[in-house]
Design a protein around this motif. Structure first.
Motif, PDB file in Angstrom:
ATOM      1  N   ILE A 156      13.299 -12.657  12.614  1.00 53.29           N
ATOM      2  CA  ILE A 156      12.045 -11.898  12.762  1.00 53.29           C
ATOM      3  C   ILE A 156      12.312 -10.581  13.470  1.00 53.29           C
ATOM      4  CG2 ILE A 156       9.815 -11.868  13.933  1.00 53.29           C
ATOM      5  CD1 ILE A 156       9.636 -14.889  13.415  1.00 53.29           C
ATOM      6  N   PHE A 157      13.103 -10.646  14.552  1.00 51.37           N
ATOM      7  CA  PHE A 157      13.436  -9.412  15.277  1.00 51.37           C
ATOM      8  C   PHE A 157      14.195  -8.428  14.387  1.00 51.37           C
ATOM      9  CE2 PHE A 157      13.464 -12.052  19.419  1.00 51.37           C
ATOM     10  CZ  PHE A 157      12.112 -11.828  19.578  1.00 51.37           C
ATOM     11  N   TYR A 158      15.144  -8.961  13.623  1.00 52.47           N
ATOM     12  CA  TYR A 158      15.986  -8.112  12.778  1.00 52.47           C
ATOM     13  C   TYR A 158      15.162  -7.465  11.662  1.00 52.47           C
ATOM     14  CZ  TYR A 158      19.745  -6.673   9.653  1.00 52.47           C
ATOM     15  OH  TYR A 158      20.578  -5.937   8.838  1.00 52.47           O
ATOM     16  N   ILE A 159      14.322  -8.275  11.037  1.00 53.82           N
ATOM     17  CA  ILE A 159      13.538  -7.764   9.911  1.00 53.82           C
ATOM     18  C   ILE A 159      12.489  -6.758  10.381  1.00 53.82           C
ATOM     19  CG2 ILE A 159      11.859  -8.455   8.138  1.00 53.82           C
ATOM     20  CD1 ILE A 159      13.555 -10.997   7.761  1.00 53.82           C
ATOM     21  N   GLU A 160      11.992  -6.964  11.614  1.00 52.52           N
ATOM     22  CA  GLU A 160      11.040  -5.989  12.155  1.00 52.52           C
ATOM     23  C   GLU A 160      11.675  -4.598  12.250  1.00 52.52           C
ATOM     24  OE1 GLU A 160       9.635  -7.462  15.860  1.00 52.52           O
ATOM     25  OE2 GLU A 160       7.992  -8.627  14.956  1.00 52.52           O
ATOM     26  N   LYS A 161      12.992  -4.569  12.571  1.00 50.28           N
ATOM     27  CA  LYS A 161      13.690  -3.293  12.645  1.00 50.28           C
ATOM     28  C   LYS A 161      13.816  -2.638  11.274  1.00 50.28           C
ATOM     29  CE  LYS A 161      16.469  -4.471  16.705  1.00 50.28           C
ATOM     30  NZ  LYS A 161      17.845  -4.635  17.241  1.00 50.28           N
ATOM     31  N   LEU A 162      13.791  -3.446  10.221  1.00 53.55           N
ATOM     32  CA  LEU A 162      13.906  -2.921   8.858  1.00 53.55           C
ATOM     33  C   LEU A 162      12.545  -2.695   8.207  1.00 53.55           C
ATOM     34  CD1 LEU A 162      16.864  -5.112   7.511  1.00 53.55           C
ATOM     35  CD2 LEU A 162      16.945  -2.783   8.424  1.00 53.55           C
ATOM     36  N   ASP A 163      11.474  -2.956   8.951  1.00 53.09           N
ATOM     37  CA  ASP A 163      10.133  -2.757   8.403  1.00 53.09           C
ATOM     38  C   ASP A 163       9.894  -1.275   8.111  1.00 53.09           C
ATOM     39  OD1 ASP A 163       7.343  -3.915   7.935  1.00 53.09           O
ATOM     40  OD2 ASP A 163       6.954  -2.233   9.303  1.00 53.09           O
ATOM     41  N   VAL A 164       9.323  -0.967   6.944  1.00 54.40           N
ATOM     42  CA  VAL A 164       9.140   0.427   6.521  1.00 54.40           C
ATOM     43  C   VAL A 164       7.672   0.821   6.449  1.00 54.40           C
ATOM     44  CG1 VAL A 164      11.312   0.495   5.239  1.00 54.40           C
ATOM     45  CG2 VAL A 164       9.205  -0.235   4.075  1.00 54.40           C
ATOM     46  N   ASN A 165       6.786  -0.022   6.963  1.00 54.45           N
ATOM     47  CA  ASN A 165       5.356   0.281   6.872  1.00 54.45           C
ATOM     48  C   ASN A 165       4.991   1.571   7.613  1.00 54.45           C
ATOM     49  OD1 ASN A 165       4.388  -1.834   5.244  1.00 54.45           O
ATOM     50  ND2 ASN A 165       4.467  -3.269   6.965  1.00 54.45           N
ATOM     51  N   GLU A 166       5.580   1.784   8.799  1.00 47.72           N
ATOM     52  CA  GLU A 166       5.271   3.000   9.547  1.00 47.72           C
ATOM     53  C   GLU A 166       5.735   4.235   8.781  1.00 47.72           C
ATOM     54  OE1 GLU A 166       6.584   3.102  13.545  1.00 47.72           O
ATOM     55  OE2 GLU A 166       5.580   1.241  14.124  1.00 47.72           O
ATOM     56  N   GLU A 167       6.922   4.160   8.195  1.00 45.27           N
ATOM     57  CA  GLU A 167       7.438   5.305   7.426  1.00 45.27           C
ATOM     58  C   GLU A 167       6.556   5.578   6.207  1.00 45.27           C
ATOM     59  OE1 GLU A 167       9.296   2.901   8.658  1.00 45.27           O
ATOM     60  OE2 GLU A 167      10.505   4.049  10.082  1.00 45.27           O
ATOM     61  N   ARG A 168       6.112   4.507   5.564  1.00 42.76           N
ATOM     62  CA  ARG A 168       5.236   4.668   4.401  1.00 42.76           C
ATOM     63  C   ARG A 168       3.930   5.339   4.809  1.00 42.76           C
ATOM     64  NH1 ARG A 168       3.774  -0.573   3.033  1.00 42.76           N
ATOM     65  NH2 ARG A 168       2.384   0.400   1.512  1.00 42.76           N
ATOM     66  N   GLN A 169       3.352   4.900   5.928  1.00 44.89           N
ATOM     67  CA  GLN A 169       2.077   5.467   6.376  1.00 44.89           C
ATOM     68  C   GLN A 169       2.223   6.935   6.769  1.00 44.89           C
ATOM     69  OE1 GLN A 169       0.711   2.876   9.504  1.00 44.89           O
ATOM     70  NE2 GLN A 169       0.436   1.119   8.144  1.00 44.89           N
ATOM     71  N   ARG A 170       3.295   7.230   7.514  1.00 50.47           N
ATOM     72  CA  ARG A 170       3.496   8.620   7.932  1.00 50.47           C
ATOM     73  C   ARG A 170       3.770   9.526   6.734  1.00 50.47           C
ATOM     74  NH1 ARG A 170       6.212   6.351  12.651  1.00 50.47           N
ATOM     75  NH2 ARG A 170       8.212   6.486  11.565  1.00 50.47           N
ATOM     76  N   LEU A 171       4.559   9.041   5.786  1.00 53.84           N
ATOM     77  CA  LEU A 171       4.836   9.855   4.589  1.00 53.84           C
ATOM     78  C   LEU A 171       3.549  10.095   3.811  1.00 53.84           C
ATOM     79  CD1 LEU A 171       6.714  11.302   2.677  1.00 53.84           C
ATOM     80  CD2 LEU A 171       7.309   9.091   1.636  1.00 53.84           C
ATOM     81  N   ALA A 172       2.708   9.066   3.691  1.00 52.71           N
ATOM     82  CA  ALA A 172       1.422   9.226   2.993  1.00 52.71           C
ATOM     83  C   ALA A 172       0.552  10.257   3.710  1.00 52.71           C
ATOM     84  CB  ALA A 172       0.700   7.891   2.904  1.00 52.71           C
TER      85      ALA A 172
END
Length: 289
Positions: A207-223
């Motif tokens: 869970i900790f590792y995958i959270e680091k690979l989460d791209v939701n913030e990047e997707r939101q900021r790019l949008a």
């Protein structure tokens, strides 16, 4: 900032043509080819161009064609002719040369003996004609810029829409991406000899590792950046080109981070395509005032 403008005006004895060409530049930079008679107008012309065009590398060419013959006054510099005659006479005696048979023809061919001066110096009406031609040429160049601007607007809309479309494809790969990362890590752990796996701890670490690979913030900021780019482009405010360039840089940062976190072939392909669209935007945003 690219553009071209041309104007021609006529006075009773001259046809005056002004051509303007503008290319990309961060500041206003002007080169000119102006007849010597119009040098006194050049400073004011430069001021007007800088005020109207604001930015760009501008070339200005003024050409003049004589319509009617211009009356000229030719005068003889008697002092210069006399000085030449004395020198020639001294040379003739010193070198024992024969005396010239045609003094007039000889002296009139020597430098500065004959002087021609035009009677038609630049007059007020001619100055006004030149400035009117400049204004018309600038209007033509600005019209060219506006036409190019409409094409650029359509170009940017298409590129932004393309990036938005690709960004919308990212979520459909999320579950497959996470499952593959999880399976890959578990496979690597199982290959270690005589290792017992604590499933609870493994799940927690995953869970900790995958959270680091989460791209939701990047997707939101790019949008958000994509939307901000379109909103900025829609504003009828001068000097938006630099701002659009800054927004494009921020878009690039989010796309790069998205690519570094993806760990998935299909998502990385989307990132490459988004980068290609963004590079086209960056190239053309230099044309925006």
């Amino acid at each position: 900032m690219t553009g071209f403008g041309k104007s021609t005006v006529e006075t009773p004895d001259k046809k005056i043509t002004i051509e303007l060409k503008s290319l990309n530049s961060k500041q206003f930079d002007m080169q000119s080819r102006v007849p010597s008679a119009y040098r006194e107008l050049e400073l004011e012309m430069r001021r007007i161009l800088a005020s109207r065009l604001e930015r760009g590398k501008v070339d200005m060419i003024i050409s003049v064609e004589t319509v009617n013959s211009v009356q000229t006054l030719t005068s003889i510099d008697v002092t210069a002719a006399a000085a030449y005659k004395d020198q020639i006479s001294q040379m003739q005696k010193s070198l024992s040369l024969p005396e010239p048979t045609d003094w007039y023809s000889l002296l009139l061919r020597l430098p500065d003996v004959l002087k021609s001066e035009s009677r038609c110096e630049i007059a007020e009406d001619e100055s006004k004609a030149v400035m009117a031609a400049l204004t018309e040429a600038i209007d033509g160049l600005m019209s060219y810029r506006r036409t190019e601007g409409l094409k650029l607007e359509e170009f940017f809309r298409d590129r932004i829409a393309s990036i938005k479309s690709m960004l919308a494809e990212v979520p459909k790969w999320e579950k497959e991406r996470i499952d593959k990362i999880y399976a890959k890590l578990e496979e690597n752990l199982l290959q270690l000899p005589q290792v017992q796996i604590d499933r609870g701890r493994l799940e927690q670490e995953m869970i900790f590792y995958i959270e680091k690979l989460d791209v939701n913030e990047e997707r939101q900021r790019l949008a958000q950046h994509l939307t901000y780019f379109m909103e900025t482009m829609a504003q009828s405010v001068p000097g938006q080109g630099k701002k659009l360039g800054f927004i494009a840089q921020e878009m690039g940062r989010e796309i790069n981070t998205l690519g570094s976190k993806s760990n998935h072939a299909a998502m990385q392909q989307l990132v490459v395509r988004m980068k290609d669209e963004l590079e086209q935007i960056k190239e053309q945003v230099l044309n925006v005032m």
